[in-house]
Design a protein around this motif. Structure first.
Motif: not given
Length: 396
Positions: A257-261, A286-291
């Protein structure tokens, strides 16, 4: 502790990836990747495809028809399924009641139910929560009174996911009302076709029929459907919830879903530029991806122990995993802005190929956002998980 995949792990990943690319029907993949609603036939079809490969019981011992895979192999398989966009294998039979039957059921129960779960001959649902007994599950009031060779069950369950399709329900019932609330509970397997059972739909914010109320009115349940010992059901319930919470982290799905976002953020604009070029928005992503990366490492640390039985660390995975899932849906909706407002149920149900009122990517995102408000509540609310961490990990 080595968190890197071995050569054997990488070979296994390639095997799984190749199989999924060949076996996954394109229409099911399209539904999953585009956030469309799945129906009963979709779930059963994919389950039976995997069953032919003997890849359903990924956490089961070989003697019960499982794969015998390690925790790392199961993690890789779940990652690859998420990456490919497969429908979920519904957890109620395979990952929830089956481990309880294996650990506490008698031989006749194992011989009958486990093969049927593997082949999806029975669709299971979970009878835990009740009105007034959600996070405080031990306060449940559904009664089961012994009369000869039967229990007579009366009461109500709520938020019962997909009970409208279910053949069987595993239920917590109170068999000793005089005992302390955790000590008077039993674990029953109940045929949903039994006279006296009524299923009433609960329509959620996204206008989907996913959950239900289930009413029991003098329902006769054979005594042989009792799991383990009478009044020991709370022990079995806690065992089951540990398995449920571990899977809720859903790292692979969050990565997809991150890739979709990121893709839709590159297609939607703000002030004449792609949103992905906006520094404020990029900081949020980026903050969400780090988490998410930190959660993935935590999951790998947990599975590296390969204990086979999840402990209180499952609560950590549940909290952070569901928070990330919800944040992803929020950022998706923020990305598409007003394009996410129109409601097109025909598109969501797969009755039309394209949305009539919005772009196809945006059309499902409001429904997706509303639906995922549930993730921090089911499986024991995140507030309750914090209490578990406080008591069992921090010792406070």
């Amino acid at each position: 502790m080595d968190l890197n995949y071995t050569t054997e792990d990488l070979a296994f990943r390639d095997e799984v990836r190749s199989y999924l690319e060949a076996a996954l029907p394109a229409d099911l993949q399209h539904k999953v990747r585009n956030h469309k609603r799945m129906n009963r036939e979709d779930f059963v079809r994919w389950h039976k495809i995997l069953a032919k490969q003997d890849w359903v019981g990924t956490g089961w011992p070989v003697e019960y028809g499982g794969t015998g895979w390690t925790s790392t192999q199961r993690h890789i398989f779940e990652e690859e399924c998420a990456r490919a966009g497969t429908p979920a294998i519904l957890p109620f039979g395979v990952n929830m009641v089956a481990p309880v039957i294996m650990a506490f059921g008698n031989q006749a129960q194992k011989d009958y139910y486990l093969p049927r779960i593997l082949n999806c001959d029975d669709w299971w649902c979970q009878g835990y929560s009740e009105p007034g007994s959600g996070s405080d599950l031990a306060s449940l009031k559904t009664r089961a009174e012994r009369e000869g060779d039967f229990y007579i069950v009366n009461g109500q369950k709520t938020w019962t996911t997909l009970a409208q399709h279910a053949d069987m329900i595993f239920c917590l019932v109170r068999t000793d009302p005089a005992a302390r609330k955790q000590e008077g509970i039993s674990f029953l397997l109940i045929d949903m076709k039994t006279p006296g059972i009524t299923v009433r739909p609960i329509i959620m914010l996204d206008e989907d029929h996913e959950v239900n109320e289930v009413f029991f009115d003098n329902v006769k349940v054979p005594v042989q459907n009792l799991i383990g010992e009478e009044n020991k059901g709370w022990t079995y319930a806690k065992y089951l919830l540990g398995h449920e919470r571990t899977n809720i982290a859903a790292v692979g799905r969050a990565k997809r879903e991150l890739l979709f976002l990121k893709r839709i953020a590159g297609e939607h604009q703000k002030n004449g530029k792609p949103l992905i070029d906006d520094p404020v928005f990029v900081h949020k992503v980026a903050s969400l991806e780090i988490e998410l990366m930190a959660l993935e490492i935590t999951v790998l640390r947990v599975i590296s122990q390969d204990s086979g039985r999840p402990g209180p660390e499952a609560s950590l995975l549940k909290i952070k995993g569901t928070e990330i899932q919800q944040r992803l849906t929020e950022l998706m909706l923020e990305t598409v802005g007003p394009y996410g407002l129109p409601f097109d149920p025909q598109f969501l149900e797969g009755e039309t190929e394209h949305s009539l009122v919005s772009d196809d990517d945006a059309a499902a995102l409001a429904s997706y956002y509303f639906n995922y408000r549930k993730t921090s509540i089911y499986g024991g609310s995140n507030e309750i998980q914090k209490n578990i961490i406080t008591q069992m990990i921090l010792g406070l």
